[in-house]
Scaffold this motif. Structure first.
Motif, PDB file in Angstrom:
ATOM      1  N   GLN A  11       0.817  -1.198   0.000  1.00 16.00           N
ATOM      2  CA  GLN A  11       0.000   0.000   0.000  1.00 16.00           C
ATOM      3  C   GLN A  11       0.864   1.266   0.000  1.00 16.00           C
ATOM      4  N   TRP A  61      -6.589   3.186   2.941  1.00 15.93           N
ATOM      5  CA  TRP A  61      -5.913   3.758   4.101  1.00 15.93           C
ATOM      6  C   TRP A  61      -6.357   3.104   5.412  1.00 15.93           C
ATOM      7  N   GLN A  62      -7.529   2.447   5.423  1.00 17.34           N
ATOM      8  CA  GLN A  62      -7.969   1.780   6.651  1.00 17.34           C
ATOM      9  C   GLN A  62      -7.026   0.645   7.045  1.00 17.34           C
ATOM     10  N   TRP A  64      -3.781   0.814   6.879  1.00  9.72           N
ATOM     11  CA  TRP A  64      -2.527   1.345   7.410  1.00  9.72           C
ATOM     12  C   TRP A  64      -2.580   1.308   8.934  1.00  9.72           C
ATOM     13  N   PRO A  67      -3.249   5.683  10.072  1.00 13.59           N
ATOM     14  CA  PRO A  67      -3.376   6.572   8.899  1.00 13.59           C
ATOM     15  C   PRO A  67      -3.422   8.050   9.239  1.00 13.59           C
ATOM     16  N   HIS A  68      -4.136   8.418  10.298  1.00 17.27           N
ATOM     17  CA  HIS A  68      -4.232   9.838  10.644  1.00 17.27           C
ATOM     18  C   HIS A  68      -2.890  10.394  11.119  1.00 17.27           C
ATOM     19  N   LEU A 306      -3.458  12.211  -0.560  1.00 18.36           N
ATOM     20  CA  LEU A 306      -3.755  11.449   0.651  1.00 18.36           C
ATOM     21  C   LEU A 306      -5.023  11.977   1.330  1.00 18.36           C
ATOM     22  N   MET A 310      -8.628   9.992   2.098  1.00 16.33           N
ATOM     23  CA  MET A 310      -9.004   9.771   3.496  1.00 16.33           C
ATOM     24  C   MET A 310     -10.156  10.658   3.965  1.00 16.33           C
TER      25      MET A 310
END
Length: 431
Positions: A11, A61-62, A64, A67-68, A306, A310
């Protein structure tokens, strides 16, 4: 575990490939984009949406690990590079000449935008006054990344005067760092320190270490590196392209050094760029604006990709129609109302059409993104991220679409304002 790790690595590689492709593609079309009604950040945002979960589902991104946190750190690096670039490309003479309007925008201007933003959020959304103050503070700073896309390039240089471009650039570069102070004040009330009444030690820590030390670190680093560059140039041991590596390395080094010291790295990066600019311009001109802008874009565009991937669509649905109304109200009131009140006091050689332009083109972007993620992380309140991300999205869309039209209107207005004096001089009956 190995399979999951491999998926995360894949990813990350896919995200890097997509971001790199966006930089290449939009770079090849930069001239055409500047002449269109679209902006580069808006297109990068669109790519993020298209490749994210609601589109092709390439950037998951979930999956990762955090992610935040990744997005927050990417935003921090992006802002540091951007504010340093602003400080480097602004002529030292403009910095001195525009002290009054920029100081006004950084003081009363920020307080005014904070007050208006607080009133809109508190009046339209079901939030506490403290949370409304925090969200309003997050949305107060003018974003240097989105603003740079408006005031840089051949079209902007042709249609907008240097005084206007430099004012918006300097304001957006400096107020991101000062935004740290007004964001941390209401955030304190939502943390255990504030709840326990431990205000004064924390406030001293924020003001002295967070702001004053940050400025001191930035000025010292910028001055020392600038003097070293002048000395190296006098000795003939430096090449022209070394300016690029010095400026980028200075941005990252000062950002990290300030973080280690517990200070605001964004403010330190801007102060370093300004001190470096003034120091090297005391002698030979080391102008490398185009190269610095290229590096800025290399860092700037991926953050919008990004962010687009997101976007919290579910959180936006929870806000409902009032969330959309709040975003529109902030766009129409936050900056225009403040500038309307402060307009007669601006000075600095700015004329009425300059003030009108400044009243609209004060976008919210990566700076608000960074502060929203930081506040969400510290407070554990997801609504901060939901509201702020919606307003940021609306700002990128609105200011990106209106930038080209706004420059055309500004040019037409400039021609109209100068017409009476020319015609009056040509017509004897008017004398």
């Amino acid at each position: 575990m190995t399979t999951r790790l491999g998926g995360v690595v894949q990813q990350i590689n896919l995200a890097i490939a997509i971001c790199g492709g966006v930089v290449i593609a939009l770079g090849l079309m930069s001239g055409a984009i500047k002449r269109s009604v679209l902006s580069v950040p808006l297109l990068a945002l669109g790519v993020g949406i298209a490749t994210g979960p609601v589109g092709l589902d390439l950037l998951r991104w979930q999956e990762w690990s955090d992610p935040h946190r990744i997005l927050k750190e990417a935003a921090r690096l992006t802002i540091a590079i951007s504010v340093t670039g602003i400080a480097l490309r602004t002529p030292a003479s403009d910095m001195r000449r525009l002290i009054r309007p920029v100081a006004l925008l950084l003081s009363l201007g920020m307080l005014g935008m904070w007050a208006v933003s607080f009133g809109v959020v508190w009046g339209l959304l079901s939030v506490t006054p403290v949370l409304a103050l925090l969200i309003g503070a997050i949305l107060t700073p003018t974003d240097p990344v989105v603003a740079s896309s408006i005031v840089t390039g051949a079209a902007a240089e042709e249609k907008l005067p240097s005084r206007l471009r430099s004012t918006l650039s300097l304001e957006s570069g400096a107020n991101d760092g000062l935004g740290y102070l007004i964001v941390m004040l209401p955030l304190l009330a939502l943390t255990p320190k504030g709840a326990d009444g431990l205000w004064w030690p924390w406030l001293i820590d924020v003001v002295i270490i967070g702001v004053i030390v940050a400025v001191a670190i930035g000025i010292a680093a910028g001055w020392l590196i600038g003097r070293a560059l002048r000395l190296a140039d006098a000795k003939g041991v430096v090449e022209n392209h070394s300016f690029l590596s010095l400026s980028v390395a200075m941005s990252l080094a000062v950002l990290s050094l300030a973080k280690v010291a517990g200070s605001d790295g964004i403010l330190a990066a801007f102060a370093a760029g300004a001190a470096f600019n003034i120091t090297v311009n005391e002698g030979e001109d080391y102008a490398e604006e185009n190269v610095q802008e290229a590096i800025s874009k290399l860092f700037n565009l991926p953050i919008f990709v990004l962010f687009g991937a997101m976007l919290p669509w579910g959180g936006w649905r929870e806000l409902g129609m009032m969330g959309i109304v709040c975003a529109l109200a902030l766009l129409l009131l936050r900056r225009p109302v403040t500038i309307l009140v402060l307009g007669p006091m601006v000075g600095g050689g700015l004329v009425r059409r300059d003030v009108v332009f400044l009243g609209w083109f004060a976008p919210m972007g990566v700076a608000a993104l960074y502060y929203a993620l930081h506040a969400t992380e510290q407070s554990g309140t997801d609504m901060i991220w939901h509201v702020a991300s919606l307003v940021i999205f609306a700002s990128i869309l609105a200011h990106g679409i209106t930038a080209t039209v706004g420059m055309k209107i500004y040019t037409q207005r400039a021609s109209h304002d100068s017409a009476p004096s020319r015609s009056q001089g040509d017509d004897p009956s008017r004398s």
